[in-house]
Design an enzyme around this catalytic site. Sequence first.
Site, mmCIF file in Angstrom:
data_model
loop_
_atom_site.group_PDB
_atom_site.id
_atom_site.type_symbol
_atom_site.label_atom_id
_atom_site.label_comp_id
_atom_site.label_asym_id
_atom_site.label_seq_id
_atom_site.Cartn_x
_atom_site.Cartn_y
_atom_site.Cartn_z
ATOM 1 N N THR A 1 -33.985 -17.417 9.016
ATOM 2 C CA THR A 1 -35.342 -17.065 9.433
ATOM 3 C C THR A 1 -36.293 -18.568 8.940
ATOM 4 O OG1 THR A 1 -35.148 -14.746 8.821
ATOM 5 C CG2 THR A 1 -37.293 -15.918 8.614
ATOM 6 N N ASN B 1 -28.754 -11.261 19.514
ATOM 7 C CA ASN B 1 -28.600 -10.444 18.329
ATOM 8 C C ASN B 1 -28.374 -8.974 18.883
ATOM 9 O OD1 ASN B 1 -31.253 -11.315 18.326
ATOM 10 N ND2 ASN B 1 -31.252 -9.838 16.923
ATOM 11 N N GLN C 1 -25.746 -16.033 16.074
ATOM 12 C CA GLN C 1 -24.812 -15.267 16.460
ATOM 13 C C GLN C 1 -23.695 -15.840 17.435
ATOM 14 O OE1 GLN C 1 -24.555 -11.874 15.793
ATOM 15 N NE2 GLN C 1 -26.921 -11.587 14.816
ATOM 16 N N SER D 1 -26.695 -19.221 9.999
ATOM 17 C CA SER D 1 -26.816 -18.254 8.737
ATOM 18 C C SER D 1 -25.606 -18.008 8.133
ATOM 19 C CB SER D 1 -27.787 -17.157 9.124
ATOM 20 O OG SER D 1 -27.774 -16.284 8.102
ATOM 21 N N HIS E 1 -24.692 -15.162 6.399
ATOM 22 C CA HIS E 1 -24.331 -13.869 6.090
ATOM 23 C C HIS E 1 -23.871 -13.274 7.458
ATOM 24 C CE1 HIS E 1 -27.912 -11.231 7.468
ATOM 25 N NE2 HIS E 1 -28.564 -12.412 7.328
ATOM 26 N N CYS F 1 -32.817 -6.025 12.624
ATOM 27 C CA CYS F 1 -33.451 -7.142 11.691
ATOM 28 C C CYS F 1 -34.956 -6.579 11.619
ATOM 29 C CB CYS F 1 -33.315 -8.302 12.479
ATOM 30 S SG CYS F 1 -32.030 -9.069 12.715
HETATM 31 C C1 LIG Z 1 -30.074 -12.361 11.298
HETATM 32 C C2 LIG Z 1 -30.598 -13.333 12.435
HETATM 33 C C3 LIG Z 1 -31.578 -14.532 11.844
HETATM 34 C C4 LIG Z 1 -32.084 -14.323 10.622
HETATM 35 O O1 LIG Z 1 -31.061 -14.919 9.739
HETATM 36 P P1 LIG Z 1 -31.486 -14.637 8.162
HETATM 37 O O2 LIG Z 1 -30.384 -15.768 7.714
HETATM 38 O O3 LIG Z 1 -31.080 -13.281 8.024
HETATM 39 O O4 LIG Z 1 -32.732 -14.929 7.897
HETATM 40 C C5 LIG Z 1 -32.067 -15.209 12.946
HETATM 41 N N1 LIG Z 1 -31.685 -15.162 14.265
HETATM 42 C C6 LIG Z 1 -30.627 -14.457 14.625
HETATM 43 C C7 LIG Z 1 -30.232 -14.454 16.057
HETATM 44 C C8 LIG Z 1 -30.121 -13.560 13.898
HETATM 45 O O5 LIG Z 1 -29.155 -12.574 14.226
#
Ligand SMILES: *Cc1c(COP(=O)(O)O)cnc(C)c1O
Length: 394
Positions: free
Chosen positions: A79, A160, A188, A208, A210, A335
Site C-alpha cells: 500500500t 488480486n 500477486q 509485499s 505477506h 482487501c
Molecule cells: C495485498 C495487495 C496490496 C497491498 O499490500 P499490503 O502489503 O497489504 O499493503 C497491493 N496490491 C495488491 C495487488 C495486493 O494484492
Amino acid sequence: MDTEDAGIYFDHHASTAVDDRVVAEMEDAFDEVYANPASRTNHQAGQEAHGAVSEARERIVDAIGATRTEEVVFTSGATESDNLALKGVMREARDNGDGSHLITAATEHEAVLEACDALKWEGFDVTVLPVDEYGRVNPSDLRAAIRDETVLVSIMAANNEVGTVAPLAEIGEITTEEGVLFHTDAVQAVGYVELDVDELGIDLMSISGHKIYGPKGVGALYVRYGSAHLKPMFHGGGHERGWRSGTLNVPGIVGLGKAVELAEAEREDRVAHIGKLRDEFERRLCEEVDDIAVNGHPEHRLPNNLNVSFVGADDQRLVARLNDDGLYAATGSACSTMETRESHVLTAMLDDENRIQSSVRFGLGKDNSEEDVTRAVEIITSNVGRLRQFGGLS
Ligand SMILES: *Cc1c(COP(=O)(O)O)cnc(C)c1O
C-alpha cells in the site's frame, strides 16, 4: 507451516502463512541484530544491522533482474509502495514542470486507485483505462492515451481478484518508446511470473512480504536508477535515499528478502504444483456444479487463482457457509474493509449482475494438497446445491 486448525486455507491472495525458512532467518535477526543500520558509521553492531539489510536488498535485486542495490526502497508494505510510486513520481514531475498526467486501469488495487483519486484532488489529470471481459487492458488503448503531459503508467502485473496477468512486455515496450515511466503493482505476481525489470521495461515495481510467505507490514518499491525520481511522503533522517525516512524494520526486511529469494528460486515448482491443483479444482467444480462461470483470463491467469461465479447463489452467504464447513475463501476483494461493496474488478470486466454477485475467489498456495482440493469440491458442491435449492433464504 503448522496447521493447527483443520481448515482448508484457499485465501492466499489475501495473505499467506510465513514460511518456516523465513521465520528462521527473522528469528536470527531478532536475536542477533539489534542496532540501527544507520549507526554503521559508529560501530560494529550498526554494521551488522546494515549488512543484514544489504543482504536482503541484494536478494531482491537478484530476483527481479535489477542492477543496483540503491534501486530497492523498503516500505511498510505494498500500500505504501503504490502510494510512494504514484504520489512520489507525480509530485516530483509537477514540481520540475515535467507533466501532470497519469494513466492506470479500472481493475487496479485500491492502493493505486485511491492514490489516483487523491492525486486528482491535487489537480493531477488521471486516465483510467477500461479492460476487456477477461480483465486485460488493450495495449493500443494505452498508446492512444499517452500524450505530452503523461508522466507515468501504472498497470498491475497480476490482479488480486481474478488473477489476470497483464501483457507486461507489450506495456513496457510502449512506455519505453513513448518515454514515460512504467510502474507495476507486482504483489500477486511474485513467485508466479518472471519479473525481470530490465527485460520488461519496468521503472517502478511494488512488492509485499505477506503475499509471498513473508511477514506482514513490510514491502519494497523498486525504483530504476537514474530514471525515476520521487518526492518523499515521509520526511526525517533521510533513509532510503531520502525517499522513505524512518529506521528500517530490520527483521521484517530480512524476512522479505528471504521470501523473495525463495519465491524466485521455487517459482517453477510452485507454478507446477499449484497450477496442477488449481486445474484439477477447476475441472472438478465445472463437472460437478451446474451454471458456473470462471472469471479472469482463460490463459493469462495466475496458477493459484480460481474466481468462480455460482450463478443463483449469493456470494456472501456461500462464503459464510464454506467457512462453517472449514473452507476459507473470499467474496469480492477481501482487501476492502467495506463488506457489501461490489467488486470494482468484476464490474469493470462484466456486464452481468448475477455473475458479479455470486463470485467467490479461491487462492491456492504452495502448502495445499490434492486432499484439500477433493474436500473443497465436496464442501462447495453441497453448499451451492443447498443455497440454490432454498433460494438462499435458509
Ligand atoms: C495485498 C495487495 C496490496 C497491498 O499490500 P499490503 O502489503 O497489504 O499493503 C497491493 N496490491 C495488491 C495487488 C495486493 O494484492
